[in-house]
Enzyme design. Structure first.
Site, PDB file in Angstrom:
ATOM      1  N   ARG A  77      55.576   5.345  -6.254  1.00 24.92           N
ATOM      2  CA  ARG A  77      55.241   4.077  -5.570  1.00 24.92           C
ATOM      3  C   ARG A  77      53.802   4.056  -5.063  1.00 24.92           C
ATOM      4  O   ARG A  77      53.481   3.350  -4.105  1.00 24.92           O
ATOM      5  CB  ARG A  77      56.200   3.788  -4.425  1.00 24.92           C
ATOM      6  CG  ARG A  77      57.628   3.590  -4.898  1.00 24.92           C
ATOM      7  CD  ARG A  77      58.419   2.704  -3.967  1.00 24.92           C
ATOM      8  NE  ARG A  77      59.756   2.522  -4.495  1.00 24.92           N
ATOM      9  CZ  ARG A  77      60.789   3.305  -4.178  1.00 24.92           C
ATOM     10  NH1 ARG A  77      60.632   4.285  -3.318  1.00 24.92           N
ATOM     11  NH2 ARG A  77      61.962   3.076  -4.696  1.00 24.92           N
ATOM     12  N   LYS A 126      41.938  -4.019  -9.930  1.00 25.02           N
ATOM     13  CA  LYS A 126      42.798  -4.585 -10.972  1.00 25.02           C
ATOM     14  C   LYS A 126      43.123  -3.467 -11.940  1.00 25.02           C
ATOM     15  O   LYS A 126      42.226  -2.835 -12.501  1.00 25.02           O
ATOM     16  CB  LYS A 126      42.078  -5.706 -11.727  1.00 25.02           C
ATOM     17  CG  LYS A 126      42.171  -7.046 -11.042  1.00 25.02           C
ATOM     18  CD  LYS A 126      41.686  -8.141 -11.962  1.00 25.02           C
ATOM     19  CE  LYS A 126      41.723  -9.480 -11.266  1.00 25.02           C
ATOM     20  NZ  LYS A 126      41.100 -10.549 -12.089  1.00 25.02           N
ATOM     21  N   GLU A 169      28.648  -8.268 -18.905  1.00 23.85           N
ATOM     22  CA  GLU A 169      29.250  -8.406 -17.567  1.00 23.85           C
ATOM     23  C   GLU A 169      28.166  -8.414 -16.485  1.00 23.85           C
ATOM     24  O   GLU A 169      28.325  -9.040 -15.448  1.00 23.85           O
ATOM     25  CB  GLU A 169      30.244  -7.258 -17.299  1.00 23.85           C
ATOM     26  CG  GLU A 169      31.470  -7.247 -18.213  1.00 23.85           C
ATOM     27  CD  GLU A 169      32.570  -8.222 -17.771  1.00 23.85           C
ATOM     28  OE1 GLU A 169      32.386  -8.983 -16.810  1.00 23.85           O
ATOM     29  OE2 GLU A 169      33.630  -8.215 -18.441  1.00 23.85           O
ATOM     30  N   LYS A 174      30.433  -7.828  -6.726  1.00 24.67           N
ATOM     31  CA  LYS A 174      31.883  -7.749  -6.928  1.00 24.67           C
ATOM     32  C   LYS A 174      32.574  -7.331  -5.634  1.00 24.67           C
ATOM     33  O   LYS A 174      33.620  -7.882  -5.265  1.00 24.67           O
ATOM     34  CB  LYS A 174      32.224  -6.783  -8.066  1.00 24.67           C
ATOM     35  CG  LYS A 174      33.710  -6.705  -8.303  1.00 24.67           C
ATOM     36  CD  LYS A 174      34.116  -6.479  -9.716  1.00 24.67           C
ATOM     37  CE  LYS A 174      35.635  -6.595  -9.831  1.00 24.67           C
ATOM     38  NZ  LYS A 174      36.132  -6.267 -11.142  1.00 24.67           N
ATOM     39  N   GLU A 178      42.861 -12.530  -5.973  1.00 20.59           N
ATOM     40  CA  GLU A 178      42.498 -13.685  -6.793  1.00 20.59           C
ATOM     41  C   GLU A 178      43.280 -14.952  -6.463  1.00 20.59           C
ATOM     42  O   GLU A 178      43.895 -15.585  -7.323  1.00 20.59           O
ATOM     43  CB  GLU A 178      42.639 -13.335  -8.286  1.00 20.59           C
ATOM     44  CG  GLU A 178      41.786 -14.250  -9.158  1.00 20.59           C
ATOM     45  CD  GLU A 178      41.655 -13.763 -10.588  1.00 20.59           C
ATOM     46  OE1 GLU A 178      41.280 -12.596 -10.792  1.00 20.59           O
ATOM     47  OE2 GLU A 178      41.931 -14.565 -11.480  1.00 20.59           O
ATOM     48  N   ARG A 209      37.798 -14.977  -6.323  1.00 15.24           N
ATOM     49  CA  ARG A 209      37.741 -13.882  -7.298  1.00 15.24           C
ATOM     50  C   ARG A 209      37.775 -14.402  -8.733  1.00 15.24           C
ATOM     51  O   ARG A 209      37.254 -13.758  -9.647  1.00 15.24           O
ATOM     52  CB  ARG A 209      38.870 -12.867  -7.055  1.00 15.24           C
ATOM     53  CG  ARG A 209      38.754 -11.667  -7.968  1.00 15.24           C
ATOM     54  CD  ARG A 209      39.580 -10.483  -7.530  1.00 15.24           C
ATOM     55  NE  ARG A 209      39.385  -9.388  -8.476  1.00 15.24           N
ATOM     56  CZ  ARG A 209      39.716  -8.126  -8.262  1.00 15.24           C
ATOM     57  NH1 ARG A 209      40.266  -7.787  -7.117  1.00 15.24           N
ATOM     58  NH2 ARG A 209      39.505  -7.210  -9.173  1.00 15.24           N
ATOM     59  N   ASN A 226      35.684 -14.353 -13.560  1.00 16.85           N
ATOM     60  CA  ASN A 226      36.161 -14.612 -14.920  1.00 16.85           C
ATOM     61  C   ASN A 226      35.267 -15.604 -15.656  1.00 16.85           C
ATOM     62  O   ASN A 226      35.679 -16.177 -16.671  1.00 16.85           O
ATOM     63  CB  ASN A 226      37.602 -15.127 -14.887  1.00 16.85           C
ATOM     64  CG  ASN A 226      38.553 -14.049 -14.421  1.00 16.85           C
ATOM     65  OD1 ASN A 226      38.388 -12.885 -14.754  1.00 16.85           O
ATOM     66  ND2 ASN A 226      39.532 -14.434 -13.623  1.00 16.85           N
ATOM     67  N   HIS A 268      35.352 -15.823 -19.397  1.00 15.67           N
ATOM     68  CA  HIS A 268      36.510 -15.065 -19.877  1.00 15.67           C
ATOM     69  C   HIS A 268      37.585 -15.927 -20.549  1.00 15.67           C
ATOM     70  O   HIS A 268      38.374 -15.415 -21.331  1.00 15.67           O
ATOM     71  CB  HIS A 268      37.142 -14.262 -18.733  1.00 15.67           C
ATOM     72  CG  HIS A 268      36.348 -13.031 -18.382  1.00 15.67           C
ATOM     73  ND1 HIS A 268      35.049 -13.087 -17.942  1.00 15.67           N
ATOM     74  CD2 HIS A 268      36.663 -11.711 -18.431  1.00 15.67           C
ATOM     75  CE1 HIS A 268      34.610 -11.850 -17.713  1.00 15.67           C
ATOM     76  NE2 HIS A 268      35.576 -11.003 -18.006  1.00 15.67           N
ATOM     77  N   HIS A 279      38.770 -14.427 -23.938  1.00 10.68           N
ATOM     78  CA  HIS A 279      40.121 -13.938 -24.233  1.00 10.68           C
ATOM     79  C   HIS A 279      40.666 -14.557 -25.523  1.00 10.68           C
ATOM     80  O   HIS A 279      41.349 -13.891 -26.301  1.00 10.68           O
ATOM     81  CB  HIS A 279      41.062 -14.200 -23.055  1.00 10.68           C
ATOM     82  CG  HIS A 279      40.783 -13.294 -21.883  1.00 10.68           C
ATOM     83  ND1 HIS A 279      41.150 -13.600 -20.600  1.00 10.68           N
ATOM     84  CD2 HIS A 279      40.151 -12.097 -21.808  1.00 10.68           C
ATOM     85  CE1 HIS A 279      40.757 -12.622 -19.790  1.00 10.68           C
ATOM     86  NE2 HIS A 279      40.154 -11.709 -20.501  1.00 10.68           N
ATOM     87  N   HIS A 328      34.784  -6.565 -25.712  1.00 13.58           N
ATOM     88  CA  HIS A 328      35.058  -7.468 -24.596  1.00 13.58           C
ATOM     89  C   HIS A 328      33.763  -8.082 -24.021  1.00 13.58           C
ATOM     90  O   HIS A 328      33.661  -9.293 -23.844  1.00 13.58           O
ATOM     91  CB  HIS A 328      35.818  -6.720 -23.494  1.00 13.58           C
ATOM     92  CG  HIS A 328      36.052  -7.548 -22.268  1.00 13.58           C
ATOM     93  ND1 HIS A 328      36.915  -8.624 -22.253  1.00 13.58           N
ATOM     94  CD2 HIS A 328      35.506  -7.483 -21.031  1.00 13.58           C
ATOM     95  CE1 HIS A 328      36.909  -9.187 -21.057  1.00 13.58           C
ATOM     96  NE2 HIS A 328      36.056  -8.507 -20.290  1.00 13.58           N
TER      97      HIS A 328
HETATM   98  N1  GLY Z   1      37.265  -8.437 -13.985  1.00 14.07           N
HETATM   99  C1  GLY Z   1      37.542  -9.474 -13.085  1.00 14.07           C
HETATM  100  C2  GLY Z   1      38.096  -9.013 -11.774  1.00 14.07           C
HETATM  101  O1  GLY Z   1      38.108  -7.844 -11.489  1.00 14.07           O
HETATM  102  O2  GLY Z   1      38.529  -9.840 -10.997  1.00 14.07           O
END
Ligand code: GLY
Length: 370
Positions: free
Chosen positions: A122, A144, A186, A228, A238, A242, A246, A249, A253, A267
């Site tokens: 956990r 993430k 990025e 970030k 998010e 946040r 993206n 993105h 995607h 990517h």
């Molecule tokens: N890569 C986007 C984020 O970490 O929110």
């Protein structure tokens, strides 16, 4: 010189250290976190050849016991099979909650190991040691974690913050120019989404940075991580801001899915194309000036990067099929696509109010169709 960026998340706060030689000096930074002198390292076979011996020697010299799991390199590793293998290996190693798991590698390893650490007993602590530019400026920061599903990328995962990020700038010298530039997609994203002076700086220093200028690389990683960290501190899971991370993105995607997540499109290359398209769409909707998309494209082109769907080469399907693929995007709410658009360079915002015809037109242009 080592730069520190702090991610302020209450009792889950942590530092990102950015500088040279951090793999070789990792033990110094890990020791204060260890409850017992034992770690488990997970990496991939490419990174293992380049960096694992340096890390193992440093840990042994500091009296830290370590075992390593070496997974195959590549996006296919971010899936259930290697995930199960990693969790079971960590259990076999008797890694306890108070231990530290080290993710040594690029985004695939960081995401997979972070997710394994999130679910093991956990939740055990983990340290990110990102070795690609993409991982240093994006995926290793912010918690993430996850793996891909047959239905789409990153659809299975958890938020689980690392306890420390060690971004060794020397590792960037081992990247191929293509992988470095993909990560640069990025970096540019940060300037475009919320820091116009950073974009100005990249226009001047981007070529130096690509040629290997260490001070410029440290500065670019520091500013990207700081941006970030600020966004994640405001909106960890998010619910709002946040999503700005993206930028590019939604297009990316769809293009990654159309190219089978293969080497045809990395990517960060998809992010670069996606950023160019997001600015085209913003300009088409009258949100930003026509000069902005031209400036974005000019910089990406100067850096030798892709800016259009035609740059990918080969079949990517029809424009309608690409828009269909966007519907799997995690930003979809009540079936409505949400885009990150911009009122200018450094002024991105999230919106669901985008006519599909305009999206189709921008994509058709980028595919060389009238
Ligand atoms: N890569 C986007 C984020 O970490 O929110």
């Amino acid at each position: 010189m080592i730069e520190t960026v702090h991610v302020d998340l209450g009792d889950r706060s942590y530092d990102i250290l950015i500088g040279q030689g951090l793999i070789g000096s990792a033990a110094t930074h890990l020791l204060p976190l260890l409850k017992r002198k034992r770690v488990a390292i997970v990496t991939d076979e490419n990174v293992a050849k380049l960096h694992l011996p340096t890390l193992q020697t440093a840990l042994s010299a500091a009296g830290i016991a370590h075992d390593s799991l070496i997974l195959p390199a590549g996006e296919a590793t971010k899936s259930w099979g290697p995930f199960t293998q990693t969790v079971e290996w960590l259990l076999d190693q008797k890694i306890e909650r108070r231990d530290i798991v080290i993710a040594l590698g690029g985004g695939v390893i960081g995401d997979l190991v972070g997710f394994a650490a999130a679910v093991l007993r956990r939740g055990v602590r983990f340290v990110q040691m990102p070795t690609s530019l993409l991982a240093q400026v994006d995926s290793s920061v912010g918690g993430k974690t996850g793996i891909n599903a047959a239905q789409g990328k990153n659809l299975i995962g958890a938020f689980h913050q690392p306890s420390l990020v060690l971004a060794d700038i020397d590792a960037l010298s081992t990247l191929t120019p293509r992988d470095f530039l993909a990560g640069y997609g990025e970096v540019v994203k940060y300037g475009l989404l919320g820091n116009a002076p950073f974009f100005d700086w990249l226009e001047e220093f981007g070529p130096k940075l690509a040629k290997g200028d260490i001070a410029a690389r440290i500065e670019a990683v520091r500013i990207s991580c700081q941006m970030k960290a600020d966004i994640v501190a405001r909106d960890e899971t998010e619910q709002g801001d946040r999503a700005l991370l993206n930028l590019g993105h939604t297009f990316c995607h769809a293009l990654e899915s159309a190219t089978g997540y293969s080497d045809r499109l990395l990517h960060g290359e998809g992010v670069a194309i996606g950023c160019a398209l997001a600015f085209e769409l913003s300009s088409r909707l009258g949100l930003c000036s026509q000069e902005d998309p031209s400036r974005v494209r000019a910089h990406l082109r100067d850096m030798g990067m892709m800016t259009d769907i035609t740059d990918i080469g080969g079949d990517v399907g029809t424009v309608e099929s690409l828009v269909d693929k966007m519907a799997q995007d995690k930003k979809v709410i009540d079936g409505q696509l949400r885009f990150i658009l911009a009122r200018g360079i450094g002024q991105a915002f999230v919106t669901g109010d985008v006519p599909k015809d305009d999206v189709l037109r921008v994509m058709r242009n980028s595919m060389g169709l009238a």
